[in-house]
Motif scaffolding. Structure first.
Motif, PDB file in Angstrom:
ATOM      1  N   GLN A   1      41.227  43.656  23.984  1.00  0.00           N
ATOM      2  CA  GLN A   1      41.822  42.337  24.162  1.00  0.00           C
ATOM      3  C   GLN A   1      43.013  42.382  25.101  1.00  0.00           C
ATOM      4  O   GLN A   1      43.233  41.478  25.909  1.00  0.00           O
ATOM      5  CB  GLN A   1      42.281  41.789  22.804  1.00  0.00           C
ATOM      6  CG  GLN A   1      41.176  41.222  21.962  1.00  0.00           C
ATOM      7  CD  GLN A   1      40.829  39.810  22.374  1.00  0.00           C
ATOM      8  OE1 GLN A   1      40.141  39.604  23.370  1.00  0.00           O
ATOM      9  NE2 GLN A   1      41.303  38.843  21.631  1.00  0.00           N
TER      10      GLN A   1
ATOM     11  N   ILE B   1      41.708  42.564  28.622  1.00  0.00           N
ATOM     12  CA  ILE B   1      41.100  41.280  28.986  1.00  0.00           C
ATOM     13  C   ILE B   1      42.183  40.265  29.341  1.00  0.00           C
ATOM     14  O   ILE B   1      42.097  39.550  30.344  1.00  0.00           O
ATOM     15  CB  ILE B   1      40.229  40.748  27.826  1.00  0.00           C
ATOM     16  CG1 ILE B   1      38.999  41.631  27.634  1.00  0.00           C
ATOM     17  CG2 ILE B   1      39.810  39.298  28.081  1.00  0.00           C
ATOM     18  CD1 ILE B   1      38.246  41.349  26.345  1.00  0.00           C
TER      19      ILE B   1
ATOM     20  N   ARG C   1      42.822  38.506  32.978  1.00  0.00           N
ATOM     21  CA  ARG C   1      42.825  37.041  33.121  1.00  0.00           C
ATOM     22  C   ARG C   1      44.116  36.560  33.775  1.00  0.00           C
ATOM     23  O   ARG C   1      44.105  35.719  34.666  1.00  0.00           O
ATOM     24  CB  ARG C   1      42.644  36.395  31.747  1.00  0.00           C
ATOM     25  CG  ARG C   1      42.591  34.867  31.800  1.00  0.00           C
ATOM     26  CD  ARG C   1      42.545  34.248  30.416  1.00  0.00           C
ATOM     27  NE  ARG C   1      41.257  34.471  29.770  1.00  0.00           N
ATOM     28  CZ  ARG C   1      41.078  35.221  28.694  1.00  0.00           C
ATOM     29  NH1 ARG C   1      42.121  35.846  28.140  1.00  0.00           N
ATOM     30  NH2 ARG C   1      39.896  35.377  28.158  1.00  0.00           N
TER      31      ARG C   1
ATOM     32  N   GLU D   1      39.733  45.894  35.645  1.00  0.00           N
ATOM     33  CA  GLU D   1      38.271  45.740  35.617  1.00  0.00           C
ATOM     34  C   GLU D   1      37.587  47.093  35.419  1.00  0.00           C
ATOM     35  O   GLU D   1      36.570  47.190  34.720  1.00  0.00           O
ATOM     36  CB  GLU D   1      37.794  45.089  36.915  1.00  0.00           C
ATOM     37  CG  GLU D   1      38.131  43.612  37.017  1.00  0.00           C
ATOM     38  CD  GLU D   1      37.594  42.992  38.280  1.00  0.00           C
ATOM     39  OE1 GLU D   1      36.599  42.260  38.215  1.00  0.00           O
ATOM     40  OE2 GLU D   1      38.170  43.260  39.353  1.00  0.00           O
TER      41      GLU D   1
ATOM     42  N   LEU E   1      37.740  47.825  31.819  1.00  0.00           N
ATOM     43  CA  LEU E   1      36.785  47.008  31.082  1.00  0.00           C
ATOM     44  C   LEU E   1      35.369  47.571  31.196  1.00  0.00           C
ATOM     45  O   LEU E   1      34.611  47.574  30.226  1.00  0.00           O
ATOM     46  CB  LEU E   1      36.808  45.560  31.593  1.00  0.00           C
ATOM     47  CG  LEU E   1      38.083  44.748  31.320  1.00  0.00           C
ATOM     48  CD1 LEU E   1      37.983  43.366  31.945  1.00  0.00           C
ATOM     49  CD2 LEU E   1      38.335  44.621  29.823  1.00  0.00           C
TER      50      LEU E   1
ATOM     51  N   TYR F   1      31.681  45.720  23.295  1.00  0.00           N
ATOM     52  CA  TYR F   1      32.830  44.966  23.801  1.00  0.00           C
ATOM     53  C   TYR F   1      32.520  44.343  25.151  1.00  0.00           C
ATOM     54  O   TYR F   1      32.909  43.217  25.441  1.00  0.00           O
ATOM     55  CB  TYR F   1      34.058  45.880  23.907  1.00  0.00           C
ATOM     56  CG  TYR F   1      34.536  46.410  22.577  1.00  0.00           C
ATOM     57  CD1 TYR F   1      34.458  45.643  21.420  1.00  0.00           C
ATOM     58  CD2 TYR F   1      35.070  47.693  22.457  1.00  0.00           C
ATOM     59  CE1 TYR F   1      34.896  46.124  20.200  1.00  0.00           C
ATOM     60  CE2 TYR F   1      35.505  48.183  21.235  1.00  0.00           C
ATOM     61  CZ  TYR F   1      35.421  47.395  20.109  1.00  0.00           C
ATOM     62  OH  TYR F   1      35.845  47.871  18.900  1.00  0.00           O
ATOM     63  N   ARG F   2      31.801  45.095  25.997  1.00  0.00           N
ATOM     64  CA  ARG F   2      31.436  44.555  27.315  1.00  0.00           C
ATOM     65  C   ARG F   2      30.510  43.346  27.152  1.00  0.00           C
ATOM     66  O   ARG F   2      30.582  42.398  27.935  1.00  0.00           O
ATOM     67  CB  ARG F   2      30.778  45.634  28.165  1.00  0.00           C
ATOM     68  CG  ARG F   2      31.786  46.644  28.732  1.00  0.00           C
ATOM     69  CD  ARG F   2      31.165  47.617  29.692  1.00  0.00           C
ATOM     70  NE  ARG F   2      30.409  48.652  28.982  1.00  0.00           N
ATOM     71  CZ  ARG F   2      29.162  48.989  29.247  1.00  0.00           C
ATOM     72  NH1 ARG F   2      28.495  48.368  30.202  1.00  0.00           N
ATOM     73  NH2 ARG F   2      28.570  49.947  28.567  1.00  0.00           N
TER      74      ARG F   2
ATOM     75  N   ARG G   1      30.630  41.179  24.704  1.00  0.00           N
ATOM     76  CA  ARG G   1      31.498  40.050  24.357  1.00  0.00           C
ATOM     77  C   ARG G   1      32.186  39.486  25.591  1.00  0.00           C
ATOM     78  O   ARG G   1      32.307  38.270  25.751  1.00  0.00           O
ATOM     79  CB  ARG G   1      32.574  40.502  23.358  1.00  0.00           C
ATOM     80  CG  ARG G   1      32.081  40.733  21.950  1.00  0.00           C
ATOM     81  CD  ARG G   1      33.282  40.749  21.009  1.00  0.00           C
ATOM     82  NE  ARG G   1      33.068  41.583  19.856  1.00  0.00           N
ATOM     83  CZ  ARG G   1      33.964  41.773  18.897  1.00  0.00           C
ATOM     84  NH1 ARG G   1      35.152  41.201  18.996  1.00  0.00           N
ATOM     85  NH2 ARG G   1      33.695  42.550  17.858  1.00  0.00           N
ATOM     86  N   ILE G   2      32.638  40.385  26.465  1.00  0.00           N
ATOM     87  CA  ILE G   2      33.348  39.961  27.674  1.00  0.00           C
ATOM     88  C   ILE G   2      32.418  39.155  28.579  1.00  0.00           C
ATOM     89  O   ILE G   2      32.811  38.133  29.150  1.00  0.00           O
ATOM     90  CB  ILE G   2      33.921  41.183  28.419  1.00  0.00           C
ATOM     91  CG1 ILE G   2      34.995  41.859  27.562  1.00  0.00           C
ATOM     92  CG2 ILE G   2      34.503  40.774  29.770  1.00  0.00           C
ATOM     93  CD1 ILE G   2      35.396  43.231  28.056  1.00  0.00           C
ATOM     94  N   ARG G   3      31.165  39.617  28.718  1.00  0.00           N
ATOM     95  CA  ARG G   3      30.212  38.910  29.584  1.00  0.00           C
ATOM     96  C   ARG G   3      29.903  37.509  29.062  1.00  0.00           C
ATOM     97  O   ARG G   3      29.493  36.630  29.830  1.00  0.00           O
ATOM     98  CB  ARG G   3      28.921  39.723  29.708  1.00  0.00           C
ATOM     99  CG  ARG G   3      29.070  40.971  30.571  1.00  0.00           C
ATOM    100  CD  ARG G   3      27.714  41.550  30.940  1.00  0.00           C
ATOM    101  NE  ARG G   3      26.992  42.050  29.771  1.00  0.00           N
ATOM    102  CZ  ARG G   3      27.070  43.299  29.314  1.00  0.00           C
ATOM    103  NH1 ARG G   3      27.843  44.177  29.945  1.00  0.00           N
ATOM    104  NH2 ARG G   3      26.377  43.685  28.261  1.00  0.00           N
TER     105      ARG G   3
ATOM    106  N   GLU H   1      32.156  35.504  27.958  1.00  0.00           N
ATOM    107  CA  GLU H   1      33.292  34.648  28.283  1.00  0.00           C
ATOM    108  C   GLU H   1      33.113  34.120  29.706  1.00  0.00           C
ATOM    109  O   GLU H   1      33.563  34.726  30.683  1.00  0.00           O
ATOM    110  CB  GLU H   1      34.609  35.410  28.142  1.00  0.00           C
ATOM    111  CG  GLU H   1      34.914  35.829  26.707  1.00  0.00           C
ATOM    112  CD  GLU H   1      36.347  36.315  26.544  1.00  0.00           C
ATOM    113  OE1 GLU H   1      37.224  35.861  27.308  1.00  0.00           O
ATOM    114  OE2 GLU H   1      36.587  37.144  25.668  1.00  0.00           O
TER     115      GLU H   1
ATOM    116  N   LEU I   1      36.249  33.615  31.994  1.00  0.00           N
ATOM    117  CA  LEU I   1      36.825  34.859  32.502  1.00  0.00           C
ATOM    118  C   LEU I   1      35.963  35.428  33.619  1.00  0.00           C
ATOM    119  O   LEU I   1      36.491  35.836  34.669  1.00  0.00           O
ATOM    120  CB  LEU I   1      36.943  35.880  31.367  1.00  0.00           C
ATOM    121  CG  LEU I   1      37.393  37.292  31.778  1.00  0.00           C
ATOM    122  CD1 LEU I   1      38.786  37.257  32.393  1.00  0.00           C
ATOM    123  CD2 LEU I   1      37.364  38.239  30.578  1.00  0.00           C
TER     124      LEU I   1
END
Length: 393
Positions: A322, A325, A329, A356, A359, A366-367, A369-371, A373, A376
């Motif tokens: 987090q 991330i 952002r 990045e 990440l 976790y990646r 979850r990020i994708r 968003e 973002l």
């Protein structure tokens, strides 16, 4: 213990002096504080608060000292949680990094004035009506329930009632003019986003006071201790913002810890209200023989919950994710919408590229979850497109 008028006067004068010192020597000239500067001044302000508490302990006794420290720690923890919302507000208004100090300091002054009013009102209500402790306890239990519910950044809005009223009453512009609060546009004097963001932070803090003031009245009924603990928790908040800015989103369990603390204080208030009961429909208006929670136990519980919460957050893998991330952002937004200096823009993009890379090295869950968003991912794509355009010139 009754606090003499001259002690009140000296305390208020000292707090005003600290705020003026902060403005004249740190905020008047816009700049981005270094980590060292933020660390030194955060330590000094916390040191002043601790020394004041030691003075209360020596002059007022163990009980008053414990009440002050319990109140100060609780208010400081709530203030750190409030920084999340301040961060969202400043991001929404795209406040330049160097000007965020002034916004925070003015917000702190508004907070202190507003909370002083709430403190005086709370003290008067407690003096006149014993049933107010039931109300305060209920407010804290409801607030604890709200904090325990998961919420994202989208649930925190910068467009509060005071901002909407200001926009209706005054001419406003979306463009900054340095750190000026008013500027001229087409021959008219208009309000800049700099003043609007201060209004937003001040208005938001009125809502924060609805839970923070009942919380501290649950730990002490001395208006002097409530005022000083609140004031010292706000002093140094500006420096703390820049010191832990990079760690704010890593404190993933802070809201849960605060929910436990507020629920605990809410129960403590209700038990106290029962012990002092004079409400006719409860035990025929007679006090209820219940055990009360001591100030010492309150201090132990508050410290213990905060330590567990912070350690759990800092050791959490998702907390670390987090944090990266959030940084990505923020830097993407800075690069696209705020910073104009080419050298600084290159530095920001370098930081973004490193984040990045971090990440991409995260575990797949976790990646994934990020994708998901979309905002973002769109922001990162726009930053790369803009950078490619600059380099191709």
């Amino acid at each position: 213990m009754t606090v003499p008028g001259y002690v009140w006067a000296l305390t208020v004068a000292g707090i005003i002096g600290l705020l003026l010192f902060d403005f004249v020597f740190h905020v008047r000239k816009a700049h981005i504080p270094t980590l060292r500067e933020a660390g030194v001044w955060s330590t000094l302000y916390i040191g002043v608060a601790v020394l004041f508490g030691v003075g209360v302990l020596l002059v007022g006794g163990t009980t008053m000292g414990a009440e002050y420290f319990a109140g100060y720690v609780t208010e400081k923890a709530l203030s750190v949680d409030n920084l999340f919302v301040f961060l969202v507000i400043m991001s929404s208004f795209k406040v330049p990094r160097a000007d965020q100090q002034k916004v925070l300091l003015i917000g702190i002054v508004i907070s202190l004035v507003a909370r002083t009013g709430f403190i005086l009102l709370g003290a008067a209500l407690i003096e006149a009506f014993a049933w107010v402790f039931y109300l305060f306890g209920l407010i804290l239990l409801i607030t604890a329930g709200n904090l325990a519910r998961p919420s994202g950044e989208e649930s925190r809005s910068a467009d509060n009632l005071m901002v909407r009223i200001a926009r209706k009453l005054f001419r406003t512009t979306t463009e900054y003019d340095g750190d000026r609060m008013f500027t001229m546009r087409d021959g008219h004097r208009v309000m800049t986003p700099m003043l609007l963001v201060m209004v937003a932070i001040g208005g938001t803090d009125l809502l924060f006071a609805l839970d923070s003031i009942p919380a501290i009245f649950g730990l002490t009924q001395s208006a002097y201790l409530v005022f000083t603990a609140t004031a010292f928790s706000l002093l140094g908040l500006r420096q703390l913002y820049f010191l832990i800015d990079g760690l704010l989103n890593r404190l993933v369990y802070l809201s849960f810890g605060l929910a436990v603390i507020l629920a605990f204080i809410g129960v403590k208030l209700i038990l106290h209200a029962l012990h002092e009961n004079n409400v006719p429909f409860i035990n025929d208006g007679q006090p209820v023989n219940v055990a009360e929670i001591s100030t010492g136990l309150s201090l132990v519980v508050i410290f213990g919950v905060l330590v567990v919460t912070i350690v759990a957050s800092l050791t959490s893998r998702w907390g670390r994710a987090q944090n990266v991330i959030y940084a990505a952002r923020r830097h993407a937004t800075e690069y696209l919408e705020i910073e104009n200096d080419p050298t600084r823009r290159a530095e920001i993009f370098g930081l973004l590229a490193a984040e990045e890379q971090t990440l991409r090295a995260l575990p797949e869950k976790y990646r994934a979850r990020i994708r998901e968003e979309d905002k973002l991912m769109s922001l990162l794509h726009r930053a790369h497109t803009e950078r490619d355009r600059e380099l191709s010139r």
